[in-house]
Design an enzyme around this catalytic site. Structure first.
Site, PDB file in Angstrom:
ATOM      1  N   MET A 297     -34.541 -50.201   1.415  1.00  0.00           N
ATOM      2  CA  MET A 297     -35.358 -49.497   2.409  1.00  0.00           C
ATOM      3  C   MET A 297     -36.511 -50.396   2.861  1.00  0.00           C
ATOM      4  SD  MET A 297     -35.221 -45.515   1.566  1.00  0.00           S
ATOM      5  CE  MET A 297     -36.529 -45.456   0.367  1.00  0.00           C
ATOM      6  N   GLY A 298     -36.407 -51.692   2.593  1.00  0.00           N
ATOM      7  CA  GLY A 298     -37.453 -52.616   3.040  1.00  0.00           C
ATOM      8  C   GLY A 298     -38.673 -52.581   2.141  1.00  0.00           C
TER       9      GLY A 298
ATOM     10  N   LEU B  61     -39.890 -55.232   0.875  1.00  0.00           N
ATOM     11  CA  LEU B  61     -39.200 -55.985  -0.173  1.00  0.00           C
ATOM     12  C   LEU B  61     -40.177 -56.639  -1.145  1.00  0.00           C
ATOM     13  CD1 LEU B  61     -36.358 -57.699   1.921  1.00  0.00           C
ATOM     14  CD2 LEU B  61     -36.367 -55.446   0.823  1.00  0.00           C
TER      15      LEU B  61
ATOM     16  N   GLY C 225     -38.200 -57.449  -7.040  1.00  0.00           N
ATOM     17  CA  GLY C 225     -37.025 -56.699  -7.526  1.00  0.00           C
ATOM     18  C   GLY C 225     -35.878 -56.813  -6.537  1.00  0.00           C
ATOM     19  N   HIS C 226     -36.183 -56.568  -5.258  1.00  0.00           N
ATOM     20  CA  HIS C 226     -35.156 -56.737  -4.214  1.00  0.00           C
ATOM     21  C   HIS C 226     -34.671 -58.193  -4.183  1.00  0.00           C
ATOM     22  CE1 HIS C 226     -37.663 -53.337  -2.447  1.00  0.00           C
ATOM     23  NE2 HIS C 226     -36.464 -52.796  -2.467  1.00  0.00           N
TER      24      HIS C 226
ATOM     25  N   GLN D 115     -32.570 -39.024   2.892  1.00  0.00           N
ATOM     26  CA  GLN D 115     -32.797 -38.951   1.440  1.00  0.00           C
ATOM     27  C   GLN D 115     -34.219 -38.548   1.087  1.00  0.00           C
ATOM     28  OE1 GLN D 115     -31.729 -43.245   0.992  1.00  0.00           O
ATOM     29  NE2 GLN D 115     -33.347 -43.294  -0.544  1.00  0.00           N
TER      30      GLN D 115
ATOM     31  N   LYS E 291     -33.456 -50.196 -12.144  1.00  0.00           N
ATOM     32  CA  LYS E 291     -34.672 -49.395 -12.004  1.00  0.00           C
ATOM     33  C   LYS E 291     -34.322 -47.980 -11.513  1.00  0.00           C
ATOM     34  CE  LYS E 291     -38.700 -48.232  -9.778  1.00  0.00           C
ATOM     35  NZ  LYS E 291     -38.193 -47.811  -8.518  1.00  0.00           N
ATOM     36  N   ASP E 292     -33.346 -47.877 -10.591  1.00  0.00           N
ATOM     37  CA  ASP E 292     -32.875 -46.576 -10.111  1.00  0.00           C
ATOM     38  C   ASP E 292     -31.546 -46.284 -10.797  1.00  0.00           C
ATOM     39  OD1 ASP E 292     -34.841 -45.955  -7.705  1.00  0.00           O
ATOM     40  OD2 ASP E 292     -34.359 -48.078  -7.652  1.00  0.00           O
TER      41      ASP E 292
ATOM     42  N   SER F 240     -41.600 -50.335  -4.150  1.00  0.00           N
ATOM     43  CA  SER F 240     -42.286 -50.332  -2.845  1.00  0.00           C
ATOM     44  C   SER F 240     -43.404 -49.295  -2.824  1.00  0.00           C
ATOM     45  CB  SER F 240     -41.290 -50.030  -1.727  1.00  0.00           C
ATOM     46  OG  SER F 240     -40.198 -50.909  -1.819  1.00  0.00           O
TER      47      SER F 240
HETATM   48  P1  AMP Z   1     -35.206 -49.351  -2.372  1.00  0.00           P
HETATM   49  O1  AMP Z   1     -35.643 -50.294  -1.297  1.00  0.00           O
HETATM   50  O2  AMP Z   1     -36.325 -48.802  -3.182  1.00  0.00           O
HETATM   51  O3  AMP Z   1     -34.243 -48.307  -1.867  1.00  0.00           O
HETATM   52  O4  AMP Z   1     -34.378 -50.232  -3.408  1.00  0.00           O
HETATM   53  C1  AMP Z   1     -33.299 -51.031  -2.989  1.00  0.00           C
HETATM   54  C2  AMP Z   1     -32.597 -51.596  -4.196  1.00  0.00           C
HETATM   55  O5  AMP Z   1     -33.506 -52.385  -4.943  1.00  0.00           O
HETATM   56  C3  AMP Z   1     -32.078 -50.508  -5.144  1.00  0.00           C
HETATM   57  O6  AMP Z   1     -30.814 -50.896  -5.641  1.00  0.00           O
HETATM   58  C4  AMP Z   1     -33.123 -50.488  -6.233  1.00  0.00           C
HETATM   59  O7  AMP Z   1     -32.623 -50.050  -7.476  1.00  0.00           O
HETATM   60  C5  AMP Z   1     -33.485 -51.968  -6.287  1.00  0.00           C
HETATM   61  N1  AMP Z   1     -34.801 -52.151  -6.912  1.00  0.00           N
HETATM   62  C6  AMP Z   1     -35.962 -51.522  -6.602  1.00  0.00           C
HETATM   63  N2  AMP Z   1     -36.948 -51.879  -7.449  1.00  0.00           N
HETATM   64  C7  AMP Z   1     -36.398 -52.760  -8.324  1.00  0.00           C
HETATM   65  C8  AMP Z   1     -36.894 -53.499  -9.457  1.00  0.00           C
HETATM   66  N3  AMP Z   1     -38.160 -53.393  -9.840  1.00  0.00           N
HETATM   67  N4  AMP Z   1     -36.032 -54.300 -10.117  1.00  0.00           N
HETATM   68  C9  AMP Z   1     -34.730 -54.407  -9.741  1.00  0.00           C
HETATM   69  N5  AMP Z   1     -34.208 -53.741  -8.677  1.00  0.00           N
HETATM   70  C10 AMP Z   1     -35.020 -52.933  -7.995  1.00  0.00           C
END
Ligand code: AMP
Length: 290
Positions: free
Chosen positions: A38-39, A41, A44-45, A69, A157-158, A194
């Site tokens: 979802m940007g 970034l 982790g991303h 969502q 993390k998720d 994020s």
């Molecule tokens: P999001 O942008 O929050 O939807 O996350 C996109 C992807 O990045 C998802 O697969 C998350 O699980 C992963 N992600 C988010 N935070 C972390 C983190 N701290 N470490 C590893 N992956 C992460």
């Protein structure tokens, strides 16, 4: 600074353009990795993009703040959207293309189909955020159909989200591999998110109680404590003790990492999962336990 001067990558905005780009990769016989985001970034991303770039010939990153969502009282309108920075980070981490469609491109008028995974989506965040996982699985299924990756990368993390996606892929015979990568953390243990930008100074300190409580519980389990109820109490007390009044626990649970169903005894590898409001920001974290 102008958006495009920060990065050589120009975002792909339409489904048709993305399909054309993907067809060219197919013609060249390239393996394609995909990182849906979802940007906003962060490292982790970046770790997911790097994992994909090291295993696949091409890596497509999507940036889409998926409205379906978010619940009506959630943070959709204030969710951070630093596109220029995101493009630069995606490129520096090894992305070959960034798909950043508009809401109307992903959900044109008349769109009326949902992907609704039962089972691992039902408790925990599924119970606290009704409709959340239905939005996630619908958009991820659409993105898989558009990008047609060989592998897709998600963060531990998720953990519940990863379990729900794995179930969707199995149940619907989707032809791709799901890779789950470790959680990237700040030095003090806070899982990168994020949403961490919403935290004020005191809240940021209080937020370390999440990972600290999980660490304490994992250690207790290693030292022989197998009773999930005792371990959950330990986690709750560690959070409320450290974060005091800034923390409001949404859930603390110990589950099977595939079904996401609670376990009573930690006699096989399980997952401690927590969701905690720090001020008005809802944070989640998890750790292997047992
Ligand atoms: P999001 O942008 O929050 O939807 O996350 C996109 C992807 O990045 C998802 O697969 C998350 O699980 C992963 N992600 C988010 N935070 C972390 C983190 N701290 N470490 C590893 N992956 C992460």
């Amino acid at each position: 600074m102008k958006e495009q001067s920060m990065s050589g990558i120009k975002p792909v905005a339409t489904v048709m353009e993305m399909r054309t780009l993907r067809a060219a990769m197919e013609k060249d016989g390239k393996t394609v990795g995909f990182v849906p985001t979802m940007g906003a970034l962060h490292a982790g991303h970046a770790s997911l993009i790097k994992a994909s770039a090291s295993a696949c010939d091409r890596t497509v990153v999507s940036i889409f703040v998926n409205p379906t969502q978010f619940g009506p009282a959630e943070d959709l309108s204030k969710y951070p959207r630093p596109l220029a920075k995101d493009l630069a980070l995606a490129e520096a981490s090894g992305a070959s293309a960034v798909f950043a469609p508009s809401d109307a491109e992903m959900y044109p008028p008349g769109c009326s189909t949902w992907v609704d995974v039962q089972g691992p989506s039902q408790g925990l965040c599924g119970a606290s955020r009704p409709g959340h996982f239905r939005g996630v699985t619908t958009v991820v299924a659409k993105l898989f159909n558009i990008v047609k990756p060989h592998r897709a990368y998600f963060g531990k993390k998720d953990a519940q989200q990863a379990a729900v996606i794995r179930k969707m892929v199995r149940d619907l015979d989707m032809d791709l591999e799901i890779v789950v990568c470790p959680t990237v953390r700040e030095k003090d243990g806070l899982a990168l998110s994020s949403r961490n930008v919403y935290l004020g100074e005191k809240e940021r300190k209080a937020a370390t109680s999440l990972s600290a409580s999980l660490k304490a519980a994992a250690e207790s389990a290693r030292n022989g404590e197998k009773d999930a109820a005792v371990l959950k109490t330990l986690i709750r007390d560690a959070i409320t003790g450290k974060a005091e009044r800034l923390a409001r626990i949404d859930y603390v649970e110990i589950v099977d990492g595939e079904t996401m169903l609670p376990v009573e005894k930690v006699d096989k590898p399980s997952l401690a999962v927590i969701a905690v409001f720090i001020g008005s920001t809802r944070l989640i974290d998890n750790a292997d336990i047992g």
